[in-house]
Enzyme design. Structure first.
Site, PDB file in Angstrom:
ATOM      1  N   GLN A   1       0.852  -1.199   0.000  1.00 31.89           N
ATOM      2  CA  GLN A   1       0.000   0.000   0.000  1.00 31.89           C
ATOM      3  C   GLN A   1       0.886   1.248   0.000  1.00 31.89           C
ATOM      4  OE1 GLN A   1      -2.870   0.273   3.208  1.00 31.89           O
ATOM      5  NE2 GLN A   1      -3.824   2.104   2.355  1.00 31.89           N
TER       6      GLN A   1
ATOM      7  N   HIS B   1      -8.738  -1.643  -5.676  1.00 25.56           N
ATOM      8  CA  HIS B   1      -8.322  -1.830  -7.068  1.00 25.56           C
ATOM      9  C   HIS B   1      -9.353  -2.756  -7.723  1.00 25.56           C
ATOM     10  CE1 HIS B   1      -4.028  -0.420  -6.583  1.00 25.56           C
ATOM     11  NE2 HIS B   1      -4.306  -0.710  -5.315  1.00 25.56           N
TER      12      HIS B   1
ATOM     13  N   HIS C   1      -8.749   2.503  -0.683  1.00 26.00           N
ATOM     14  CA  HIS C   1      -9.204   2.399  -2.067  1.00 26.00           C
ATOM     15  C   HIS C   1      -9.186   0.936  -2.480  1.00 26.00           C
ATOM     16  CE1 HIS C   1      -4.833   2.860  -1.963  1.00 26.00           C
ATOM     17  NE2 HIS C   1      -4.790   2.085  -3.039  1.00 26.00           N
TER      18      HIS C   1
HETATM   19  P1  5GP Z   1      -1.715   1.170  -3.470  1.00 22.58           P
HETATM   20  O1  5GP Z   1      -0.282   0.941  -3.882  1.00 22.58           O
HETATM   21  O2  5GP Z   1      -1.782   2.170  -2.326  1.00 22.58           O
HETATM   22  O3  5GP Z   1      -2.503  -0.060  -3.227  1.00 22.58           O
HETATM   23  O4  5GP Z   1      -2.416   1.838  -4.726  1.00 22.58           O
HETATM   24  C1  5GP Z   1      -2.226   3.163  -5.087  1.00 22.58           C
HETATM   25  C2  5GP Z   1      -2.575   3.250  -6.546  1.00 22.58           C
HETATM   26  O5  5GP Z   1      -2.765   4.618  -6.855  1.00 22.58           O
HETATM   27  C3  5GP Z   1      -1.490   2.714  -7.472  1.00 22.58           C
HETATM   28  O6  5GP Z   1      -2.023   1.685  -8.294  1.00 22.58           O
HETATM   29  C4  5GP Z   1      -1.057   3.938  -8.269  1.00 22.58           C
HETATM   30  O7  5GP Z   1      -0.772   3.634  -9.627  1.00 22.58           O
HETATM   31  C5  5GP Z   1      -2.263   4.859  -8.137  1.00 22.58           C
HETATM   32  N1  5GP Z   1      -1.904   6.267  -8.188  1.00 22.58           N
HETATM   33  C6  5GP Z   1      -0.936   6.885  -7.463  1.00 22.58           C
HETATM   34  N2  5GP Z   1      -0.886   8.188  -7.772  1.00 22.58           N
HETATM   35  C7  5GP Z   1      -1.855   8.403  -8.701  1.00 22.58           C
HETATM   36  C8  5GP Z   1      -2.291   9.565  -9.421  1.00 22.58           C
HETATM   37  O8  5GP Z   1      -1.781  10.668  -9.267  1.00 22.58           O
HETATM   38  N3  5GP Z   1      -3.314   9.385 -10.299  1.00 22.58           N
HETATM   39  C9  5GP Z   1      -3.924   8.168 -10.484  1.00 22.58           C
HETATM   40  N4  5GP Z   1      -4.924   8.118 -11.363  1.00 22.58           N
HETATM   41  N5  5GP Z   1      -3.536   7.056  -9.827  1.00 22.58           N
HETATM   42  C10 5GP Z   1      -2.511   7.180  -8.955  1.00 22.58           C
END
Ligand code: 5GP
Length: 151
Positions: free
Chosen positions: A121, A129, A127
Site C-alpha cells: 500500500q 483496485h 481504495h
Molecule cells: P496502493 O499501492 O496504495 O494499493 O495503490 C495506489 C494506486 O494509486 C497505485 O495503483 C497507483 O498507480 C495509483 N496512483 C498513485 N498516484 C496516482 C495519481 O496521481 N493518479 C492516479 N490516477 N492514480 C494514482
C-alpha cells in the site's frame, strides 16, 4: 554528583530506517493524492462518482481494466479501518466496483485492497483496485515489487 563526562561522551548516531521515513509520510496531515484529484487540484480521469465514492482510472494500470474505487472521505487509511468504522460504505464500494466492471464489459473481476506497507500500500486513503482481464497475482505483485514499495 552528575557525571559531566556524559555530556561530552560521543554518542552513536544512526540514520532512521527507510520504513520510518515512509511512516512519517503516512502520518502526514497533507491531503492524499486522491483527495487532491477529487478537489481538482491535480488531474485524474474520474469515470464515475456517487455521493460517497468516486472511481478513478489508475495512472499505472496493471491489467486491461484497472480502476480505483475511492471513498470521498479520507477518514479511513485502509480497508480494516473502514470495515470497523463504516461497513456500509465498504459495501457501497463493492457495489460500485461491480457496476464499473460490468459497464466495462467484465462479468468477472478482482477486487484488491492492499493493506499496509508490507502489502504494497502506497496511498493511505482506503481504495479498492478493480482489475479485469489479465490481472494475475503475478501481475499485481510484480508491479509493486518493481517499484520497491516493500522495504
Ligand atoms: P496502493 O499501492 O496504495 O494499493 O495503490 C495506489 C494506486 O494509486 C497505485 O495503483 C497507483 O498507480 C495509483 N496512483 C498513485 N498516484 C496516482 C495519481 O496521481 N493518479 C492516479 N490516477 N492514480 C494514482
Amino acid at each position: 554528583m552528575a557525571d559531566s563526562s556524559a555530556r561530552t561522551r560521543p554518542r552513536r548516531v544512526t540514520a532512521p530506517p527507510v520504513e520510518w521515513l515512509v511512516m512519517t509520510e503516512r502520518a502526514s496531515t497533507e491531503p492524499s493524492v486522491f483527495t487532491r484529484i477529487l478537489r481538482g487540484e491535480i488531474p485524474g480521469e474520474v469515470v464515475l462518482s456517487t455521493d460517497e465514492v468516486f472511481v478513478l482510472q489508475d495512472i499505472a494500470p496493471k491489467a486491461p481494466l484497472h480502476l480505483l474505487v475511492i471513498p470521498k472521505t479520507d477518514a479511513y487509511r485502509d480497508v480494516a479501518e473502514l470495515a470497523e468504522g463504516d461497513p456500509k460504505l465498504l459495501a457501497h464500494m463493492v457495489e460500485v466496483a461491480r457496476t464499473v466492471a460490468t459497464q466495462a464489459g467484465y462479468d468477472s473481476f478482482r477486487l484488491v485492497f492492499n493493506t499496509g506497507l508490507g502489502a504494497g500500500q502506497t496511498v493511505f486513503h482506503v481504495h479498492a483496485h478493480v482489475l479485469g482481464g489479465d490481472a494475475s497475482e503475478d501481475t499485481m505483485t510484480a508491479g509493486m515489487a518493481g517499484e520497491g514499495r516493500d522495504a
